[in-house]
Design an enzyme around this catalytic site. Structure first.
Site, PDB file in Angstrom:
ATOM      1  N   LYS A  48      16.597  27.637  10.632  1.00 56.73           N
ATOM      2  CA  LYS A  48      17.248  28.955  10.549  1.00 56.73           C
ATOM      3  C   LYS A  48      17.671  29.235   9.109  1.00 56.73           C
ATOM      4  O   LYS A  48      17.503  30.342   8.612  1.00 56.73           O
ATOM      5  CB  LYS A  48      18.460  29.007  11.500  1.00 56.73           C
ATOM      6  CG  LYS A  48      18.051  29.116  12.960  1.00 56.73           C
ATOM      7  CD  LYS A  48      19.223  28.934  13.921  1.00 56.73           C
ATOM      8  CE  LYS A  48      18.713  28.841  15.357  1.00 56.73           C
ATOM      9  NZ  LYS A  48      19.767  28.498  16.322  1.00 56.73           N
ATOM     10  N   GLN A  92      25.558  26.606  16.735  1.00 59.55           N
ATOM     11  CA  GLN A  92      24.359  25.981  17.296  1.00 59.55           C
ATOM     12  C   GLN A  92      24.685  25.291  18.623  1.00 59.55           C
ATOM     13  O   GLN A  92      25.630  24.512  18.708  1.00 59.55           O
ATOM     14  CB  GLN A  92      23.785  24.967  16.285  1.00 59.55           C
ATOM     15  CG  GLN A  92      22.495  24.292  16.731  1.00 59.55           C
ATOM     16  CD  GLN A  92      21.338  25.281  16.911  1.00 59.55           C
ATOM     17  OE1 GLN A  92      21.146  26.189  16.116  1.00 59.55           O
ATOM     18  NE2 GLN A  92      20.565  25.095  17.968  1.00 59.55           N
ATOM     19  N   ASP A 115      24.138  35.912  17.655  1.00 59.90           N
ATOM     20  CA  ASP A 115      23.422  35.429  18.850  1.00 59.90           C
ATOM     21  C   ASP A 115      23.586  36.369  20.046  1.00 59.90           C
ATOM     22  O   ASP A 115      22.867  36.237  21.037  1.00 59.90           O
ATOM     23  CB  ASP A 115      23.945  34.040  19.249  1.00 59.90           C
ATOM     24  CG  ASP A 115      23.096  32.914  18.666  1.00 59.90           C
ATOM     25  OD1 ASP A 115      21.905  33.151  18.385  1.00 59.90           O
ATOM     26  OD2 ASP A 115      23.631  31.791  18.514  1.00 59.90           O
TER      27      ASP A 115
END
Ligand code: NAP
Length: 274
Positions: A48, A92, A115
């Site tokens: 990422k 994460q 997200d």
């Protein structure tokens, strides 16, 4: 049969994100929180970071030991929420067992929640308000389908899997596009019969679940699943060789939804609300 080439489409989206970021004065800055030593998570986080920096998005990885408490993690998130230098926050997953990931998501400022997992963004999607961010994987699936001009309005769409990160938001997002959506899960009976009725199948399970020929030659199959088979090869939910001659469009694994998820996340990370 046409392959839904996620690799190619993702490069196009990343190029568009890069151009957009180059044109804005205030550059996006993504904070990525990594807890513990899960090797797969470390790889994902580094990927990422690489993808973000390639499009001009600054990234700071914040690492914590496995034993960090939920409260300490929340305190860090609260700090990032009000940090004017940070425009996006990503935690994460998975988190260690002693930390409730839903609780963590609930503390992320919805305007920095790249997200799209915070209750406000999930709720906005559910009640038909525009979320600040859509979850990356289902958004990436729609970007892929849109690129190939696949019509979703009035389509019979079957979503297999109902997780909070893929299946459920996928179902909601297809409803928003006016598809007729069937949501399938581990309690669903006669899955093959349901799959055969579909114009669009999106499978997000993590095992070989789509093994039947389709009833509609123009149908579309998107394989979100990705895992290693018994030979250590990356594979998806769909028996590609058996199914592919009965469909109009199909996404491969790898090279389908995986790269689209990264591109979609970068699209999110390039948005600045605060
Ligand atoms: P998950 O949380 O484990 O959810 C799996 C879902 O599959 C659950 O809703 C489960 O139903 C359902 N399921 C299990 N067995 C089934 C069966 N026999 N028939 C129908 N449904 C069944 O997984 P996830 O996080 O959504 O991920 C799913 C897959 O997508 C994994 O392979 C993951 O690696 C992959 N993935 C890929 C990307 C990407 O970028 N390519 C991104 C995210 C995830 P219940 O709810 O009833 O348990």
């Amino acid at each position: 049969m046409i392959i839904l080439d996620g690799k190619k489409v993702s490069l196009k989206i990343l190029e568009e994100v890069k151009e957009k970021v180059a044109q804005i004065d205030r550059k996006p800055h993504l904070a990525v929180i990594l807890v513990g030593n899960n090797p797969a998570s470390k790889i994902y986080v580094n990927n990422k970071k690489k993808a973000a920096e390639a499009v001009g998005i600054k990234t700071t990885i914040i690492e914590f030991e496995e034993k960090i408490s939920e409260l300490e993690l929340i305190n860090k998130i609260e700090e990032l929420n009000v940090d004017n230098n940070i425009t996006g926050i990503l935690v994460q997953l998975p988190l260690p067992q002693h930390i409730n990931s839903k609780n963590i998501a609930a503390h992320i400022n919805p305007k920095k929640d790249v997200d799209g997992f915070s209750p406000e963004n999930v709720g906005r999607l559910a009640i038909g308000l525009e979320p600040y961010f859509y979850p990356a994987t289902p958004q990436g699936v729609l970007m892929l389908l849109d690129e190939y001009g696949i019509e979703l309005e009035s389509a019979n769409a079957v979503v297999i899997g109902r997780s909070n990160i893929v299946g459920k938001p996928m179902t909601q997002m297809l409803l928003k596009r006016n598809a007729t959506v069937t949501s399938c899960h581990s309690f669903t009976k006669n899955l093959d019969r349901i799959i055969k009725t579909a114009d669009v199948v999106i499978s997000a399970v993590g095992k070989k679940i789509v093994r039947c020929k389709m009833g509609n030659k123009n149908s579309v199959i998107v394989d979100v699943g990705i895992y290693k088979d018994s030979n250590g090869q990356l594979t998806g939910d769909v028996d590609f060789d058996y199914v592919s001659d009965s469909v109009g469009f199909i996404s491969p694994v790898p090279g389908g939804v995986g790269p689209m998820t990264i591109a979609s996340l970068m699209y999110n990370a390039s948005k600045i609300y605060c």
